[in-house]
Structure formats: C-alpha cells, structure tokens
Design a protein around this motif. Structure first.
Motif, PDB file in Angstrom:
ATOM      1  N   ASP A 225      35.159  55.084  44.791  1.00 11.91           N
ATOM      2  CA  ASP A 225      33.899  55.370  44.476  1.00 11.91           C
ATOM      3  C   ASP A 225      35.256  57.397  43.679  1.00 11.91           C
ATOM      4  O   ASP A 225      36.474  57.242  43.419  1.00 11.91           O
ATOM      5  N   PHE A 226      34.465  58.153  42.586  1.00 10.59           N
ATOM      6  CA  PHE A 226      34.619  59.182  42.405  1.00 10.59           C
ATOM      7  C   PHE A 226      35.913  59.462  43.135  1.00 10.59           C
ATOM      8  O   PHE A 226      36.330  60.492  42.696  1.00 10.59           O
ATOM      9  N   ASP A 227      35.898  59.693  45.085  1.00 10.80           N
ATOM     10  CA  ASP A 227      36.579  60.403  45.747  1.00 10.80           C
ATOM     11  C   ASP A 227      37.257  59.921  45.640  1.00 10.80           C
ATOM     12  O   ASP A 227      38.204  59.864  47.063  1.00 10.80           O
ATOM     13  N   GLY A 228      37.959  58.710  45.786  1.00 12.05           N
ATOM     14  CA  GLY A 228      38.878  57.932  46.506  1.00 12.05           C
ATOM     15  C   GLY A 228      38.001  56.679  47.683  1.00 12.05           C
ATOM     16  O   GLY A 228      39.105  56.107  47.798  1.00 12.05           O
ATOM     17  N   ILE A 229      36.884  56.690  48.017  1.00 12.10           N
ATOM     18  CA  ILE A 229      36.028  56.618  49.299  1.00 12.10           C
ATOM     19  C   ILE A 229      36.109  54.408  48.553  1.00 12.10           C
ATOM     20  O   ILE A 229      35.338  54.943  47.441  1.00 12.10           O
ATOM     21  N   VAL A 230      36.202  53.754  49.258  1.00 13.69           N
ATOM     22  CA  VAL A 230      35.666  52.420  48.744  1.00 13.69           C
ATOM     23  C   VAL A 230      33.809  52.439  50.224  1.00 13.69           C
ATOM     24  O   VAL A 230      34.144  52.453  50.815  1.00 13.69           O
ATOM     25  N   ARG A 231      32.986  52.355  49.373  1.00 16.73           N
ATOM     26  CA  ARG A 231      32.080  51.732  49.691  1.00 16.73           C
ATOM     27  C   ARG A 231      31.744  50.773  49.247  1.00 16.73           C
ATOM     28  O   ARG A 231      30.459  50.510  50.294  1.00 16.73           O
ATOM     29  N   ARG A 232      31.213  50.990  48.184  1.00 20.45           N
ATOM     30  CA  ARG A 232      30.586  48.633  47.984  1.00 20.45           C
ATOM     31  C   ARG A 232      32.017  48.633  47.129  1.00 20.45           C
ATOM     32  O   ARG A 232      33.304  49.234  46.570  1.00 20.45           O
ATOM     33  N   ILE A 233      31.984  46.840  47.167  1.00 19.23           N
ATOM     34  CA  ILE A 233      32.774  45.648  47.314  1.00 19.23           C
ATOM     35  C   ILE A 233      31.670  45.026  45.727  1.00 19.23           C
ATOM     36  O   ILE A 233      30.948  44.157  46.593  1.00 19.23           O
ATOM     37  N   PRO A 234      32.710  44.706  44.698  1.00 15.85           N
ATOM     38  CA  PRO A 234      31.590  43.383  44.253  1.00 15.85           C
ATOM     39  C   PRO A 234      32.129  42.494  44.695  1.00 15.85           C
ATOM     40  O   PRO A 234      33.221  42.203  45.221  1.00 15.85           O
ATOM     41  N   LEU A 235      31.022  41.329  44.670  1.00 21.98           N
ATOM     42  CA  LEU A 235      31.466  40.116  45.430  1.00 21.98           C
ATOM     43  C   LEU A 235      31.389  38.982  43.704  1.00 21.98           C
ATOM     44  O   LEU A 235      31.917  38.237  44.086  1.00 21.98           O
ATOM     45  N   ALA A 236      31.515  39.636  42.799  1.00 24.39           N
ATOM     46  CA  ALA A 236      32.278  38.786  41.415  1.00 24.39           C
ATOM     47  C   ALA A 236      31.803  40.123  40.240  1.00 24.39           C
ATOM     48  O   ALA A 236      31.396  41.076  40.809  1.00 24.39           O
ATOM     49  N   ASN A 237      32.467  39.362  39.374  1.00 20.34           N
ATOM     50  CA  ASN A 237      32.644  40.249  38.136  1.00 20.34           C
ATOM     51  C   ASN A 237      32.831  39.119  37.387  1.00 20.34           C
ATOM     52  O   ASN A 237      33.135  37.785  37.283  1.00 20.34           O
ATOM     53  N   GLN A 238      33.132  39.270  35.921  1.00 25.97           N
ATOM     54  CA  GLN A 238      33.833  38.189  34.919  1.00 25.97           C
ATOM     55  C   GLN A 238      34.863  39.286  33.403  1.00 25.97           C
ATOM     56  O   GLN A 238      34.594  40.131  33.475  1.00 25.97           O
ATOM     57  N   ILE A 239      34.882  37.464  33.531  1.00 28.32           N
ATOM     58  CA  ILE A 239      36.131  37.612  32.665  1.00 28.32           C
ATOM     59  C   ILE A 239      35.479  37.018  31.756  1.00 28.32           C
ATOM     60  O   ILE A 239      36.232  36.010  31.032  1.00 28.32           O
ATOM     61  N   ASN A 240      34.984  37.672  30.570  1.00 25.87           N
ATOM     62  CA  ASN A 240      34.656  37.814  28.882  1.00 25.87           C
ATOM     63  C   ASN A 240      34.089  36.330  29.029  1.00 25.87           C
ATOM     64  O   ASN A 240      34.178  34.539  28.844  1.00 25.87           O
ATOM     65  N   GLY A 241      32.935  36.124  29.913  1.00 27.46           N
ATOM     66  CA  GLY A 241      31.491  35.353  30.450  1.00 27.46           C
ATOM     67  C   GLY A 241      32.397  34.208  31.678  1.00 27.46           C
ATOM     68  O   GLY A 241      31.233  33.576  32.710  1.00 27.46           O
ATOM     69  N   LYS A 242      33.338  33.895  32.119  1.00 27.22           N
ATOM     70  CA  LYS A 242      33.492  33.341  32.866  1.00 27.22           C
ATOM     71  C   LYS A 242      33.546  34.378  34.723  1.00 27.22           C
ATOM     72  O   LYS A 242      34.437  35.932  34.886  1.00 27.22           O
ATOM     73  N   ILE A 243      32.633  33.447  35.677  1.00 29.30           N
ATOM     74  CA  ILE A 243      32.246  34.661  36.763  1.00 29.30           C
ATOM     75  C   ILE A 243      33.611  34.581  37.535  1.00 29.30           C
ATOM     76  O   ILE A 243      33.877  33.411  37.700  1.00 29.30           O
ATOM     77  N   ILE A 244      34.128  35.872  38.301  1.00 29.72           N
ATOM     78  CA  ILE A 244      35.200  35.557  39.351  1.00 29.72           C
ATOM     79  C   ILE A 244      34.322  36.077  39.948  1.00 29.72           C
ATOM     80  O   ILE A 244      34.629  37.237  40.644  1.00 29.72           O
ATOM     81  N   PRO A 245      34.936  34.900  41.741  1.00 26.57           N
ATOM     82  CA  PRO A 245      34.257  35.630  42.474  1.00 26.57           C
ATOM     83  C   PRO A 245      35.379  36.666  43.547  1.00 26.57           C
ATOM     84  O   PRO A 245      36.778  36.764  43.186  1.00 26.57           O
ATOM     85  N   SER A 246      34.704  37.886  44.826  1.00 27.24           N
ATOM     86  CA  SER A 246      35.618  38.189  45.565  1.00 27.24           C
ATOM     87  C   SER A 246      36.795  37.782  46.325  1.00 27.24           C
ATOM     88  O   SER A 246      36.077  36.539  46.719  1.00 27.24           O
ATOM     89  N   LEU A 247      37.690  38.076  46.793  1.00 25.84           N
ATOM     90  CA  LEU A 247      38.282  36.647  47.490  1.00 25.84           C
ATOM     91  C   LEU A 247      37.758  37.289  49.218  1.00 25.84           C
ATOM     92  O   LEU A 247      37.904  35.745  49.628  1.00 25.84           O
ATOM     93  N   ALA A 248      36.683  37.868  49.893  1.00 24.11           N
ATOM     94  CA  ALA A 248      36.257  37.648  50.281  1.00 24.11           C
ATOM     95  C   ALA A 248      34.943  36.611  50.407  1.00 24.11           C
ATOM     96  O   ALA A 248      34.242  35.286  50.811  1.00 24.11           O
ATOM     97  N   LEU A 249      34.399  36.329  49.280  1.00 19.74           N
ATOM     98  CA  LEU A 249      33.382  35.953  48.387  1.00 19.74           C
ATOM     99  C   LEU A 249      34.131  33.797  48.422  1.00 19.74           C
ATOM    100  O   LEU A 249      33.313  32.898  48.816  1.00 19.74           O
ATOM    101  N   ASP A 250      35.238  33.457  47.900  1.00 16.87           N
ATOM    102  CA  ASP A 250      35.839  32.599  48.090  1.00 16.87           C
ATOM    103  C   ASP A 250      36.282  32.008  49.787  1.00 16.87           C
ATOM    104  O   ASP A 250      36.352  30.968  49.462  1.00 16.87           O
ATOM    105  N   MET A 251      37.085  32.952  50.255  1.00 17.89           N
ATOM    106  CA  MET A 251      36.977  32.208  51.311  1.00 17.89           C
ATOM    107  C   MET A 251      35.672  32.300  52.491  1.00 17.89           C
ATOM    108  O   MET A 251      36.434  30.332  52.509  1.00 17.89           O
ATOM    109  N   LEU A 252      34.827  32.475  51.733  1.00 20.86           N
ATOM    110  CA  LEU A 252      33.884  31.312  52.601  1.00 20.86           C
ATOM    111  C   LEU A 252      33.204  30.926  51.741  1.00 20.86           C
ATOM    112  O   LEU A 252      32.593  29.187  52.460  1.00 20.86           O
ATOM    113  N   ARG A 253      33.001  30.440  50.621  1.00 24.69           N
ATOM    114  CA  ARG A 253      33.057  29.482  50.310  1.00 24.69           C
ATOM    115  C   ARG A 253      33.662  27.837  50.961  1.00 24.69           C
ATOM    116  O   ARG A 253      33.677  26.965  50.883  1.00 24.69           O
TER     117      ARG A 253
END
Length: 748
Positions: A225-253
């Motif tokens: 965040d603005f002050d350098g604290i990690v409060r929210r972690i995305p479970l996924a992002n995308q790269i040109n339409g390809k959905i990329i899971p977070s490390l935690a999410l793929d470990m659970l998969r």
C-alpha cells in the motif's frame, strides 16, 4: 386582482424570510463543507484510503487473528545461520534439491518457493567450466560431463509436489515470460473476470528445465500500500488475458488436486473456489489478510532441512514455504502488526487465512453505508445545532460517535468486517465546529453591533459586560465600595447668556467640554453614569473590579483640570480671532468614596445602570463646595485616606446641606510629584497651623495666619476670605462651649 398580487408578494417575502432564518447559524458554510467532504469520500484519494487502512491496522493490532493448532503452514528459512554454514546465496541447486527431498520425506503436502530461478545455476560443473579461464581442455571436458545441478534440482522437483515462484512485471524489458504457456487455465463461473483483474505486460518465470518439472507456479509479487504495508494480496492477476494465480492459490490447487474456479457477478469478482470451498475476495480479486502474531517457531532453518537433522514428520501434511529471513537478501516486508517481516510471512498468513477460513471482509456496499452515515450525521447536526444549541448537540455527537465506534469494533471482533467510521466522525466534528464557530461569529457580530450602538451612551467596560452577558440586563444591584465624581461648570448661566442667539454654538461648546472630560474619565477606568447639561456624574469600581479606584478617580480629576486649561487656550484664541468676549470655563469636581448599591435600577419598562447611596449624595455636595473654598477639586475623607501620598490640603470639618454627620474635606492640588513641591508644602503647613488655631478659638493668631496664607498663593484667596468671614461672625457671636469645629453648610 390587486389583493391576489399583494398576497403573492407577501408569500414570497415570507418564504425568503423563512429561508434566511433557516440559513442562519452557520448552516450554509457547514452544508458546503459537508458536500465537499461527501465528494472527497466518493473519490477516495490515496491519502484518505491510507488513513482508513491505518484505522483498520489499529483494529488488527488490538485483536490479532487467533491461531489454531496444529498450524497448517511451515517455512523452510534460508536464515543467517544457513548462509554462514552453507555459503553465500545463491547456493548450488544441489542444496535445494536436498532440501526438497528431505522436506518431502518429512511429509510436506506441497512445497512453494518464494523465489525465482530465472537463470541456470552458475555453479553447475559445465557452467563453471565456461566461466573459469585457463582450464586445460581435458578438465573442461571432465566438468562438462558431470551432471547439471539444475537437472538434479529438476529431478527432485518432479518427484515431489513443488510450486515455483513467478513474478509479474510492470515492464516488458528484462522479462522472459518463461512458463507462461504452462500455467493452467481457470474455470469461470459468471462473467469474464479478466476485466476486473489487474493487467501486467510481462512475466519473469523460471528456466524451462525447472518449470517443466514443477507441479505448479504462482506469483510471489506482493502489492504494498501507499505506506509500504502489505494488507491485501491479489489471488490472481493477468498478463495479456492469461490469468496468473498467486503462489498461495496454486499451492492450494496442487495440494487439493482440484482446478480453481473464479466466481464473478456484475460488480466484479466474488471469490475463488478451491475444492468446493469459496475464498471470498474484493471485486478485484484481492483478499484482506487477517494477520496473526509473527511466530518464529514456524520457521525451520534450511541448514537443518538440508542436513536432515529435522524430525521425520516435521512437515507432515503441511503446506511448506521456502523463503528467507536473512537481512542481506532483502526480502523484508511490513504488516499491520510488525515491520521488517520476512516476505514469505505474507504468503504464510494468506495460506492460513484460506486454510482456516478466517478472513477480513470489506464488501463494496460498506462504502455506500459509510457515505450515507456521513450524509445523515452531517445533515442532522446542520439542522439541530442552531435549534437545540451547542451543548445538547455535543451530547448527540458524543452519543453518535460512541455508537459508531462501538458498532465498528463489534463487527470487526465478531464478524471480521471492516467498517470505517473515522471519516464520518471527523466530518461530523468539522461540521459541528463550523456550526458552533459560525454561531460564535454571529454572537460576536451581535455583540459588536451592541457595542457600536451603546458605546456613545455607556462606558466601554459596561458595554463589554452587557454584550458578554445580556442576561445581566435585569433589575437588581449589588453592594460594593466605589468612588464617585461630580463635575460641573462654574457660572454656566453667565456663559450660556452669551449664546442666547446661537444655541447651536452653545451645544458645540458643551460637546467640546464634555468630550475631553469624558475621555479622561474613561481613560482612567471610570464609568459615565449620566450627563446633566454641563455636568458629569461618574463612578469607579463598577461594573468591573478596580482595586485602585480612589487613585484612578483622583488622576482623572487632575487630568481633567489640565485638559480644561488646554481647551480654554483654544477658546480664547478663537474668541480673539472672532473679536468677541472670552470667558474661561471653570469647573468644580467633587470626589467621595463609600459603599453603595450599584446595578440596573429603575422600572420593569425602563432602567439604567446606576448607583444609590449616601456617598453619592456627598460627592455631589462636595462638588458644590468647590465654589465656596476656591479649590477646583474637593475630596471626602475616605477618598483622601486612600491616596495619602497625593498633594492635598485639609480644608474643613463640614456637615453638608441635608446631612447631620460631619466629614473632613480636602482640596486636591496634584499627584505624588506635586506633593514634594516646596511651595505646596509651605502652604499645606500654614493651613494646618491655621486650622489648629481656628479650632482652639485663637482668633487673633488665626487671622494673622490667614494673612500669611493669602500671601503664599493668590489661589488661596477665596479660602482665606471664607475663614475671615467666619472668624468675624464668631467674634460677634461666639460658638457654643461644646463647639467641635463643624461648619454646617447652608448651600448645596
């Protein structure tokens, strides 16, 4: 028709008046402030969201997440001790191969690497042969024939369930996009989630040899965040339409062996389903991490894992993360609870949140309720403050604040819901302050209007008191010791006859006289009671306390005589210029001190701030005696005793007209400095000696002393004649045997 038009005009006028009445009390500036605050709340700039996040941090700090045992996650820590014993990072990947092998043997359900392997191992024999110059060809061939460390590491990865870390990159330069095509697809339930996920242009992945052997790959990137604290972690992002899971999410998969389903609705992402369990997120696919306290016991040294000195079941059934706490590797992050945490701690906390179904929630509609709360609270204050008053509405504001804060804490503690009431309360307080300040300004303006209107009639002190306390305008008074002054122009009738054909000139003359006289009284903290033609009545020590009221009254009287002399010079010059006869203004001033009643005196219909009491009447009588004794200022005994250092002369023991009780009276000639004047001291001593002879009935000696006094100062001529006449009468008609020296005045 005319009547209808008049009624319409009256209705419009009444409507305008009602609007103006409603707009009073600061409602317009407060409403403007409220509208600006509501717009700011909707736009939600970074500084505002950061302030809100800090409030939520306080909630987490006051009640961190309670952990449940056994803990489902463990960390293999590349710590300082590991680096000290195994060498600096990066290690040969045979070490990591041994780490994976031993962790798998110890029962790890899945192993996730919070690190990247974007390049081949430079410590592999073949790589070393290329990097070391001067090696004999046969040595290079022998090294090249040895197994690659990457091959050994890939072999162990393939024999276990390992999820490698990947990183999304905001820049295409330097990114390799390795393994992008091997990321498994997500199942989708609802609308296309990609329009709600953050998009990145490129990926930094692991070398193909390792990526192909891995069971999964997930983002290790953390959004600060603005002050350098990690409060929210995305479970996924995308790269040109390809959905990329977070490390935690793929470990659970990988751990569950089930595909991930992204569930969406028209507002955005609802959450991610793994093995039938929904992981709720915000509309952009982020999860609010509910942090537990940092527990070093969850961190097992990589040195122990590589050496095989851990328990055979150390990782049984656990989700195992591989990360580093070594400061030199610079993978440190901050949480709402602790700063300088290992970055892998964030993934650990996220995995525990999901595994234990312990989340923080902040649904999108909460912002609407917060906005409505700001609106309703602000409008309530704008409506009620002018009607109910500041004190009552302050109680209401305190009640609303306590209720809002209590509700916010309740929802956090029992429902893990984040509700921000700080902004609403801050805006409400600002609205309240604006209303109160506006009312205060209005009151001050009203007081200024009162001061302006009455300053021409009352003393400034009295005007201030009345404007500060309008409720003091009631009938009643109080007893207090005061000093009183009466000032009157001598022979004013003769002066006014010269203006019988010019009344405006006489009025101008009186105003020129009263203005400097009044100025000196007010400058010396006096209060003007009233003007009576050419006369002034004033008093000291009311309405404001003045411990030195006798001194101030004496100073004012002396200054008035000086100002009068200056005025006479001006009038004489004007008379000479106009060719008319000049007659100097002379005044008599009586001063007396005593206890009187002061306050608002009069009737229910009309009253004045004035005084009642015998000391007032005596002051008036003393002013009348100035023409008999030839002194401009005559004081009563009580006033004289209060300023013994002043230049004064005892004149007589007199019972003024209308009073039986006799008082000593004194002529005031000057202040402390004048009291040291040799001529004054000689005259004072002579008069005191005369009075002793006079009271002893030694008429011959007394008359001789009077002749001496007359020669000291022409101003004492009237005093001398007064006593010469008395002695002459006493020679003809002697006073009685019990005569105490009291003279009973027959004139006012």
């Amino acid at each position: 028709m005319a009547a209808t038009t008049a009624a319409q005009k009256t209705g419009k006028k009444n409507g305008v008046m009602r609007w103006l009445s409603f707009a009073r009390g600061g409602r317009i500036p407060a409403f403007t402030l409220l509208m600006a605050a509501l717009f700011l709340q909707i736009s939600d700039p970074p500084f505002l969201s950061n302030f809100r996040d800090r409030i939520f941090d306080v909630y987490q700090q006051s009640q961190p997440r309670e952990v449940q045992y056994p803990r489902p996650v463990a960390v293999i820590d590349i710590d300082e001790n590991s680096l000290l014993n195994l060498g600096q990072w990066p290690w040969p990947r045979t070490y990591l191969a041994k780490l994976v092998e031993n962790a798998t043997k110890s029962g790890a359900a899945v192993i996730g690497f919070d690190m990247l392997f974007a390049e081949s191992d430079r410590l592999s024999p073949a790589e070393m042969a290329q990097n070391i110059s001067g090696l004999p060809p046969e040595v290079k061939d022998q090294l090249a024939s040895l197994p690659s460390f990457d091959d050994e590491f890939a072999s162990e990865i393939g024999d276990s369930r390992v999820v490698l870390g990947i990183s999304v990159s905001p820049e295409s330069d330097g990114a390799n996009n390795l393994g992008l095509d091997r990321i498994p697809s997500f199942a989708m339930l609802g609308q296309d989630p990609r329009k709600f996920l953050k998009n990145y242009p490129a990926l930094i992945g692991n070398i193909d040899k390792l990526d192909e052997a891995a069971a999964g790959r997930g983002m290790i990137s953390l959004d600060q965040d603005f002050d350098g604290i990690v409060r929210r972690i995305p479970l996924a992002n995308q790269i040109n339409g390809k959905i990329i899971p977070s490390l935690a999410l793929d470990m659970l998969r990988v751990a569950t062996g089930r595909n991930v389903i992204i569930q969406t609705n028209e507002n955005g992402i609802v959450g991610f389903k793994v093995a039938g369990t929904l992981i709720p997120t915000d509309t952009r696919g982020r999860i609010w991490v509910k942090y537990a306290e940092y527990d070093p016991a969850l961190y097992i040294s990589a040195l122990d894992v590589i050496n095989g000195t851990i328990d055979d079941k150390a990782f049984e059934g656990k989700l195992v993360l591989v990360g580093t706490s070594a400061a030199g590797l610079k993978d440190l992050r901050a949480s709402p609870l602790t700063s300088n945490l290992p970055g892998v701690e964030m993934h650990l906390q996220l995995l525990e949140n999901v595994w234990m179904q312990s989340y923080l929630f902040r649904p999108e509609f909460i912002a609407i309720f917060e906005w409505m709360g700001t609106l309703l609270t602000g409008l309530a204050l704008i409506l009620l403050v002018p009607l109910a008053g500041a004190r009552t509405t302050l109680g209401l504001l305190v009640f609303i604040s306590a209720t809002a804060i209590g509700s916010s804490i309740y929802f956090f503690v029992y429902n893990s819901v984040l509700i921000d009431v700080s902004y609403t309360l801050a805006v409400s307080i600002l609205v309240y302050i604006t209303m109160v300040y506006s009312n205060y300004r209005g009151t001050e303006q009203e007081r200024t209007r009162i001061r302006t209107a009455f300053a021409h009639y009352l003393s400034p002190e009295l005007v201030k008191q009345l404007s500060a306390s309008p409720d003091s305008l009631v009938l009643g008074g109080e007893e207090r010791e005061m000093t009183f002054m009466f000032c009157d122009v001598r022979e004013f009738t003769v002066i006014s006859e010269g203006y019988k054909h010019n009344p405006q000139g006489l009025t101008h003359l009186i105003n020129r006289f009263l203005t400097p006289m009044t100025g000196e009284i007010l400058a010396h903290h006096g209060t003007i009671d009233k003007y009576m033609g050419d006369s002034i009545m004033a008093f000291w020590n009311a309405p404001l306390d003045n411990p030195q009221h006798p001194k101030d009254s004496a100073d004012a009287a002396l200054k008035m005589i000086i100002r009068l002399a200056t005025l006479n010079k001006e009038l004489e010059a004007e008379a000479a210029a106009e060719g008319r006869l000049f007659k100097a203004l002379r005044v008599g001033i009586g001063l007396n001190t005593g206890v009187c009643i002061v306050g608002n005196l009069g009737s229910e219909q009309r009253f004045d701030y004035s005084v009642l009491g015998d000391p007032v009447n005596l002051a008036s009588r003393l002013e009348g005696q100035t023409k008999e004794y030839g002194f401009s200022i005559i004081m009563g005994e009580s006033t004289a005793h209060s300023i013994p250092e002043y230049a004064m002369i005892e004149l007589d023991l007199i019972a003024v007209k209308g009073k039986e009780e006799a008082v000593k009276i004194y002529g005031l000639l000057g202040d402390e400095e004048h009291a040291q004047n040799a001529e004054f001291i000689e005259a004072k001593d002579a008069i005191e000696a005369f009075l002793k002879l006079y009271l002893a009935r030694e008429w011959d000696s007394a008359e001789k002393k009077l002749v001496h006094i007359a020669g000291l100062n022409p101003r004492l001529e009237k005093f001398v004649r007064l006593y010469q006449d008395r002695i002459r009468r006493f020679r003809t008609s002697p006073p009685p045997e019990n005569w105490d020296g009291v003279f009973r005045a027959e004139k006012k």
